[in-house]
Design a protein around this motif. Structure first.
Motif, PDB file in Angstrom:
ATOM      1  N   ALA A  11      36.224  49.325  34.087  1.00  0.00           N
ATOM      2  CA  ALA A  11      36.456  49.478  35.526  1.00  0.00           C
ATOM      3  C   ALA A  11      35.593  50.595  36.108  1.00  0.00           C
ATOM      4  CB  ALA A  11      37.933  49.738  35.796  1.00  0.00           C
ATOM      5  N   TRP A  46      32.673  39.941  32.171  1.00  0.00           N
ATOM      6  CA  TRP A  46      33.437  40.012  33.401  1.00  0.00           C
ATOM      7  C   TRP A  46      33.857  38.631  33.855  1.00  0.00           C
ATOM      8  CZ3 TRP A  46      29.953  43.640  36.835  1.00  0.00           C
ATOM      9  CH2 TRP A  46      29.954  44.926  36.290  1.00  0.00           C
ATOM     10  N   MET A  50      37.533  39.683  38.620  1.00  0.00           N
ATOM     11  CA  MET A  50      37.291  41.129  38.521  1.00  0.00           C
ATOM     12  C   MET A  50      36.112  41.524  39.414  1.00  0.00           C
ATOM     13  SD  MET A  50      34.909  43.090  36.661  1.00  0.00           S
ATOM     14  CE  MET A  50      34.762  44.741  36.091  1.00  0.00           C
TER      15      MET A  50
END
Length: 110
Positions: A11, A46, A50
Motif C-alpha cells: 500500500a 495488483w 486496489m
C-alpha cells in the motif's frame, strides 16, 4: 519461491510506483498492473480493485490526469498522464524512500 511483500508495504509503495510508471509515459490500468508485476518479477500482483481507488485519489490531488483514448483494437480505454504536481510528489517520495532505506540498512550490521 519468492517471499510475499507485506500488505502495508504494498500500500505504501503504490503511489510512488504508479507515478514512476507514468513518468515514462501515459498508461492505462491494466498496463500499469502488468508493469508492476513484470518489474517486481511477480512479487507484486495488483488487482483492479486496489488500483483504481488509488488512481482516483491521485487524480483528485492533481498528480495525474485521465483522458479517453482508443486501443489498437478500437476499444475505448482510460489513460492516465503525469502532471507537474505528480512529478514533484514523485521526487519527494523517492527522497523519503531513499532516507528510509538508508536508515534500515544502517542497522544491517548490528
Amino acid at each position: 519461491m519468492a517471499s510475499i511483500i507485506a500488505k502495508d508495504l504494498v500500500a505504501a509503495s503504490a503511489t510512488p510506483l504508479i507515478l514512476s510508471i507514468l513518468k515514462n509515459g501515459d498508461s492505462y490500468g491494466y498496463e500499469i498492473i502488468q508493469q508492476v508485476k513484470e518489474h517486481s518479477n511477480g512479487l507484486l500482483e495488483w488487482a483492479d480493485g486496489m488500483l483504481y481507488p488509488i488512481l482516483h485519489r491521485m487524480e483528485k490531488n492533481d498528480f495525474i490526469e485521465s483522458y479517453w483514448g482508443k486501443a489498437d483494437t478500437g476499444r475505448k480505454r482510460k489513460y492516465y498522464t503525469l502532471q507537474d504536481e505528480g512529478r514533484k510528489e514523485l521526487l519527494k517520495m523517492q527522497e523519503q524512500w531513499h532516507q528510509l532505506y538508508t536508515l534500515l540498512m544502517s542497522f544491517k550490521g548490528e
